[in-house]
Structure formats: structure tokens, C-alpha cells
Enzyme design. Structure first.
Site, short mmCIF file in Angstrom:
data_model
loop_
_atom_site.label_atom_id
_atom_site.label_comp_id
_atom_site.label_asym_id
_atom_site.label_seq_id
_atom_site.Cartn_x
_atom_site.Cartn_y
_atom_site.Cartn_z
N GLN A 161 2.09 -16.23 13.84
CA GLN A 161 1.40 -15.31 14.74
C GLN A 161 2.00 -15.40 16.14
OE1 GLN A 161 -0.95 -13.11 13.76
NE2 GLN A 161 -0.81 -13.85 11.65
N ARG A 210 6.80 -5.56 21.33
CA ARG A 210 5.80 -5.23 20.30
C ARG A 210 4.39 -5.29 20.86
NH1 ARG A 210 2.22 -8.66 17.91
NH2 ARG A 210 1.56 -8.28 15.77
N GLU A 226 -8.38 -3.73 0.18
CA GLU A 226 -8.66 -3.16 -1.14
C GLU A 226 -10.02 -3.61 -1.68
OE1 GLU A 226 -4.33 -2.99 -0.42
OE2 GLU A 226 -5.83 -4.58 -0.20
N GLU A 241 -0.68 -3.28 12.86
CA GLU A 241 0.76 -3.55 13.02
C GLU A 241 1.27 -3.90 11.63
OE1 GLU A 241 3.79 -4.91 12.54
OE2 GLU A 241 3.58 -6.70 13.79
N GLU A 295 7.82 -5.06 2.96
CA GLU A 295 6.50 -5.69 2.85
C GLU A 295 5.47 -4.75 2.23
OE1 GLU A 295 4.98 -7.87 6.21
OE2 GLU A 295 6.99 -8.42 6.86
#
Length: 371
Positions: free
Chosen positions: A36, A45, A120, A134, A143
Site C-alpha cells: 500500500q 497517482r 461479488e 483505483e 489483474e
């Protein structure tokens, strides 16, 4: 951290992902603060997301926000700072515990609710006005996290809601680099080492391994010459401008369209003389809000070659051995196909056909993996 330790740490997630191996392999890295930190200290970013939210307070004030893959919780905190009424911060890994700690420490516990689980499997008590995430990987799509973001959009976002970011583009450009030549030298050295090895096996043990020559050569060729590499390309290496070959409206594109991959044709101008040692790929994303709620201050995050250095995404270099010999003013006609790898749907396979416009016999068929 080793894979076993990461898997043990993820065991507390109670099997929320249907494919446990993929779950462990993909999510384990994001469960640790060091990773992180790598993303947070990428100020191009983090700064782009900060500006996109805080310079568009009107689009967040009093709104309900869903942060998909919140990680440390930083984007949820930005949304709360902009005046969001409620922020649901969803995180699959144990990083959710760290996010809760950070949220409470910054006194946003009454606004931000951190939910540990996958998008999900979780449920929300209400629809949201904004989905922020992000989600971008190398070459944008590595990914495959975009699947989850679009699922969140379809499942939880109001019809007039906004995606942050809202748009994405993919670029390709010809470049000069010595790395391709160096990797070819390493490939040749590997093959010479193999030749010595099979001679030793014959001499020491009377076992003939020559039947494996083609398999080893293909394996080494794929590793050294047909695997795209993370790179920090300086603009001076560009032989021509980047060509956008694919764009996405993230408010409209479907999961099925993303899963279907990319097949596009485009052209690249060679402004400087060749040879073209590689093609360089990158992306940008734009924060424009939605048609119903456009951003007051649109913001763009680009991963293009930059003299001040790359983002943590860098660029992807697709090496060409031998290089394509070009002259100033040539135009490269290209077709590109980007698919998910069959052995791992989070990785990519890129195939390109390239020819110099007006030069018969210059056509090349190229392929690379993005690991």
C-alpha cells in the site's frame, strides 16, 4: 512475505472468493502495508485522485460513495473530506482492518463504513451516487480488477451515478532502447549454457537430452524475448508520438466487452529515424464525472513517458528482435489483439502485426506475455 504466510493470513476471509488459489495469489500482496505504501507514495497517482475528488466537491458533497478495493482507505477518506454523506469502503483482504484503524484515527468513522469482503459477495443497504476505484493494472487491463468495478457499477450505482475514473485510453508508440538487444544476448547465452548442459549429461550419465532442445528454446525465447517488461521510458526514446488504439467509457462498457479482449487496427508515425527496438505501451484515465453529473474540474492521470520519472505502473516495453528498420517519416500499420491468458485470467497475451506502409515484405507478426 512467502506465499504460505500470505495464504495463512488470508484464511480469515472465510472462503469468500470462489477460486481460492486465484484469491490467494492475487490478493495476498495487497494485504500488506508495504505494498500500500508503494502505491500511496506514487504522488502522480495519489495526487490525481486527490485532485479529482477535492476539486469536484460538488459531485461528492452529500452523496453516497462506494470505494471498490479500498486498500488503506485513502480514496474513501478523500471522499469523506469532500463532504460525502456515506462512504462504503470494500476491501477483500485483512488490509480492511488497517483501513478501519486509519478511518477512525482521522475521525471519519461516522461517515466511512469499511466492509471486508469481495464486491461479488457483499450487499449494501442502498444505491450509491459515485463508484470510485483505483483498479488499473499494467497496460491498463492486467489483474482484471475492472470486472469487479463494473459489477459494482451494475449492482449498486444509481442510473445517473458517476464513475471515478470515468474514461480510459490505451496507447502504443515505437521506441529506441538497448534492452531488447541485451535480452537477446542473454537468450543466446542461455542457449549456449543449455548446449553445454546436454553434453555434460551425455558424458556423465549417458542420457541424451537433445529431444528437449525445442522445448527449452521456446521456453527461453518466451522468457527473454516474448515477455513484456516494466520500464521507465524517457520521452527522448520515443521515435514517434503515442497512438491511442483503444478507449473505454467506464459508465457504458460492459463486463462482456472487457472479457472479450481487444482487436484493433491503428497507425504509428515514425518521426525520428529507426530502428524500432520495441513498442512502448501505456494508458491514461480521466475523471470527468457522468453526463448527469459532470466534473467541474476534469482531471487526467497519465502513465505516459515522463522526464520526471514513471508512475508505479511505468510503461510496458514489447521488444522486437531483430528491430524494425524505419526511416524518418515512415508510417507503421499495426493490428493488435489483447486477450486474457488461458493459464491465468489476470495476466495478458498481446499479439501484433506490424508493417511499414508502402514497403512490401515488411510485415512482422509478434507476440508477448504480460506477467
Amino acid at each position: 512475505m512467502g506465499r504460505n504466510a500470505a495464504s495463512e493470513r488470508l484464511s480469515s476471509l472465510d472462503g469468500q472468493a470462489p477460486e481460492s488459489t486465484d484469491f490467494a495469489n492475487y490478493f495476498c500482496t495487497y494485504a500488506y502495508l508495504y505494498h500500500q505504501k508503494d502505491m500511496l507514495e506514487d504522488h502522480k497517482r495519489t495526487g490525481a485522485y486527490y485532485n479529482a475528488v477535492l476539486q469536484n466537491r460538488r459531485q461528492f458533497h452529500g452523496k453516497v460513495v462506494l470505494d471498490v478495493g479500498t486498500g488503506s482507505g485513502i480514496l474513501a477518506i478523500f471522499a469523506a473530506k469532500a463532504g460525502a454523506k456515506k462512504v462504503y469502503a470494500v476491501e477483500a483482504t485483512d488490509m480492511a482492518k488497517t483501513a478501519r484503524k486509519l478511518v477512525e484515527h482521522n475521525k471519519f468513522g461516522d461517515v466511512i463504513e469499511v466492509i471486508q469482503g469481495t464486491i461479488e459477495t457483499i450487499e449494501l443497504p442502498e444505491k450509491v451516487d459515485v463508484v470510485i476505484s483505483e483498479w488499473m493494472g499494467y497496460f491498463l487491463l492486467r489483474e482484471s480488477m475492472l470486472d469487479s468495478v463494473l459489477l459494482a457499477r451494475d449492482k449498486f450505482m444509481k442510473p445517473d451515478g458517476a464513475m471515478y475514473p470515468s474514461h480510459a485510453r490505451m496507447f502504443m508508440a515505437p521506441i529506441h532502447t538497448e534492452v531488447g538487444s541485451r535480452r537477446n544476448t542473454e537468450f543466446q547465452g542461455s542457449m549456449e549454457g543449455w548446449a553445454e548442459f546436454i553434453q555434460e549429461m551425455q558424458s556423465f550419465y549417458q542420457v541424451d537430452l537433445e529431444c528437449l532442445n525445442d522445448t527449452f528454446r521456446q521456453e527461453q525465447r518466451e522468457y527473454y524475448l516474448q515477455t513484456a517488461q516494466w520500464c521507465d521510458v524517457h520521452p527522448s526514446q520515443l521515435l514517434g508520438p503515442g497512438t491511442p488504439f483503444k478507449s473505454y467509457d467506464l459508465g457504458k462498457v460492459t463486463i462482456e466487452q472487457i472479457k472479450a479482449g481487444i482487436e484493433e487496427e491503428f497507425e504509428m508515425d515514425v518521426v525520428e529515424g529507426g530502428p524500432v527496438h520495441a513498442f512502448c505501451g501505456w494508458f491514461d484515465v480521466a475523471f470527468r464525472g457522468s453526463d448527469a453529473h459532470p466534473a467541474d474540474t476534469p482531471v487526467t492521470l497519465t502513465t505516459a513517458p515522463d522526464p520526471t520519472g514513471a508512475t508505479h505502473w511505468g510503461q510496458q516495453s514489447f521488444y522486437v528482435v531483430p528491430p524494425v528498420e524505419c526511416s524518418p517519416g515512415d508510417m507503421l500499420k499495426a493490428s493488435i489483439k489483447v486477450d486474457r491468458r488461458k493459464d491465468n485470467h489476470r495476466l495478458l497475451r498481446v499479439e501484433m502485426g506490424v508493417s511499414i506502409d508502402g514497403q512490401p515484405g515488411s510485415s512482422r507478426q509478434l507476440a508477448w506475455n504480460i506477467e
